[in-house]
Design a protein around this motif. Sequence first.
Motif, mmCIF file in Angstrom:
data_model
loop_
_atom_site.group_PDB
_atom_site.id
_atom_site.type_symbol
_atom_site.label_atom_id
_atom_site.label_comp_id
_atom_site.label_asym_id
_atom_site.label_seq_id
_atom_site.Cartn_x
_atom_site.Cartn_y
_atom_site.Cartn_z
ATOM 1 N N VAL A 1 0.936 -1.518 -0.114
ATOM 2 C CA VAL A 1 0.010 0.213 -0.074
ATOM 3 C C VAL A 1 0.587 0.544 -0.062
ATOM 4 C CG1 VAL A 1 -1.873 -1.030 1.368
ATOM 5 C CG2 VAL A 1 -0.070 0.217 2.568
ATOM 6 N N ASP A 2 0.213 2.023 -0.587
ATOM 7 C CA ASP A 2 0.650 3.722 -0.477
ATOM 8 C C ASP A 2 0.697 4.494 0.730
ATOM 9 O OD1 ASP A 2 2.377 3.718 -3.305
ATOM 10 O OD2 ASP A 2 0.322 4.253 -4.266
ATOM 11 N N ASN A 3 -0.977 4.085 1.113
ATOM 12 C CA ASN A 3 -0.906 4.972 2.636
ATOM 13 C C ASN A 3 -1.703 3.377 3.350
ATOM 14 O OD1 ASN A 3 -2.614 6.025 4.436
ATOM 15 N ND2 ASN A 3 -3.812 7.116 3.065
ATOM 16 N N GLU A 4 -1.123 3.555 4.897
ATOM 17 C CA GLU A 4 -0.923 2.805 5.904
ATOM 18 C C GLU A 4 -2.706 2.750 6.346
ATOM 19 O OE1 GLU A 4 1.695 1.902 8.650
ATOM 20 O OE2 GLU A 4 2.724 4.044 7.924
ATOM 21 N N ALA A 5 -3.468 3.326 6.276
ATOM 22 C CA ALA A 5 -4.663 3.519 6.289
ATOM 23 C C ALA A 5 -5.373 2.167 4.943
ATOM 24 C CB ALA A 5 -5.352 4.823 5.714
ATOM 25 N N GLN A 6 -4.610 2.212 4.901
ATOM 26 C CA GLN A 6 -5.406 1.206 3.224
ATOM 27 C C GLN A 6 -5.368 -0.289 4.313
ATOM 28 O OE1 GLN A 6 -3.575 1.755 -0.271
ATOM 29 N NE2 GLN A 6 -4.582 3.404 -0.177
#
Length: 601
Positions: A519-524
């Motif tokens: 992922v690029d964003n840890e929220a994902q």
Amino acid sequence: MKKLKSLLILLAVLLFSGIQVLAIKGPRKADPLKTEDVVNSFAAYIEEIPYLKKSAVESLQSELENHINCLKSTADKEAYINANNLRFFIVNQKDSVERYQGKSSMLIEDFLDRYSKLEFEDRDKCMDKMQAILNDKLGPCEQSLNRLEREMNAKTEKPIIDLDNQTLLILGIVVGVLLIVLLIIAISKSGKKKESTPVHLRDPHSSNNPESGIVVRRKTATILKKQSLEDVIDNPNYMKIDVVDFCYESAVRRMYIKNTCIEEIYNMYVHDQDAPDQAREYGCMVLGRWVHDEENNEYYVSLEQIVLPGDDAQFEEYELNFGGKIKLKVLEELRKLRREKNLQYDLTCWIHSHPGLGIFFSNSDSSVQMQLKHPTHPNFLTAIVVDTLTPGMQLGVFTFHRDTTINTKNDLKKLYSLAEWYQWALNSKENEESKGNKESKDESESDNGNVSFNSEDYFNTLAQAETHDNDCYGIELSSNMVVDICMALTERSNGVGGMIHGTTHKQGQKTEYLAEQLVDNEAQATNPLIGYFVVAQHRSIPSIRKYVADRLEEIKFVLVYTPADGLLTSIPVIAGDLSTDIKYYGEQKLEELKQWTKRSR
């Protein structure tokens, strides 16, 4: 006086202002390292490595060119090749070239670590030029080795000889005299057959035929790898045989035979039991390792992998012809094993059958044994003879005495059964599998939070690493993870390609990481952070470390993709930092991972 006072005040103000400016600016910052200076320094650094010294490279080039020219001018290439041991020479030199090519990036990184606290005018340019220096040294050597190999395999053209009448007359007289001498010798020997050069065994079990034998010329290369059986001694996958149990006064003290090797040997001969009318003599070579107990002058030997003859072999009811191609197959397999295992492998045994003839070692068999022995440690070589038409397929093991004479049938205290060996091999594999399953189950039940998984659904990128660290013993990629990596490469050509999230699997002291998502964003992410994916032009640890420095204490590994060679390199984090020892690395072609993903789906 007023003017003088004003001038002095002005000078004082200017002096005070200058001091303030210098105090603000501080000391002058060092200029970045010039590319030319770094590259020149690297060239001098390389000269300290014996194999890469200019004189050593030129000497090797000169030796290769000399062999090439001699082969072009000689009338008997095979004789020249054998006399100069060229096939082994090429294998060893190719090993050396490949070894230095493989660790070229490490040489560059080790050198650049000297300047880790300094800035570079252009670091990437420095690395490219340093790589070019190594290529200029190793590339020509590799090309010359290939040219020499091609020249060895090229057919010799017969020269057209133009002789005058006087020379022809002299030659005719010489030939006539030689024919008369040969005729006298032939009559005196009463029709004895001349020993042939090919790999051929004619009527091998006749005691009146001592000169027939396998002419497999074996000159083992210089030992470059470690001599060790540490991983074999207590390994349940190896059958242990004390030679004193079946033989008198042998130079070999103990044999370790791998279960998979026993299976291969059994499968090679089992058809004789089903079709005894079609039984024929057949054989193979066996590769393994050996160590020498100098104090007792005894050998410990392993038998691990068989090598079958090539398609030029011919086997009849009482005739064993291994052909010539088996020599090259043995060389290639030895080279592969030494490179993959980083241990010294050699020809440790040869096997052939006596269908319905009984267990014994004929004069021809002894001749083969003498031809195959190691040039400096002859006594570790063993031989196995199998009578495939006896119940249980009886076999005998023959070895050297300490005085280099060979055991005979009379020296054998007992015979073995290949069928019983095979049953042991099957049982040992079943025991190992059930033990592994039990340990896996016990660990998953006792370790709270530890995730169990089906290894068939994952690709372990560290499986082929030479050495493993228990804290990062395996990096298991799911098929979805491979797809995520491929997708990331369409958007990025350099730098961080994403963060890897997944779970942990522990088995005893060993920890593996299951990479599930990029992922690029840890929220994902739905799982903890375990690693980073980086795209880099060079596998430079200092450069890669910069990409992941902020999270280095959290991650367990970094996957590095280099577009130039299409390799995905797995670098574990050991003791809080990226490992600089390539023995811990795993490498796979991304294309191979794509193919695995297709099969797993």
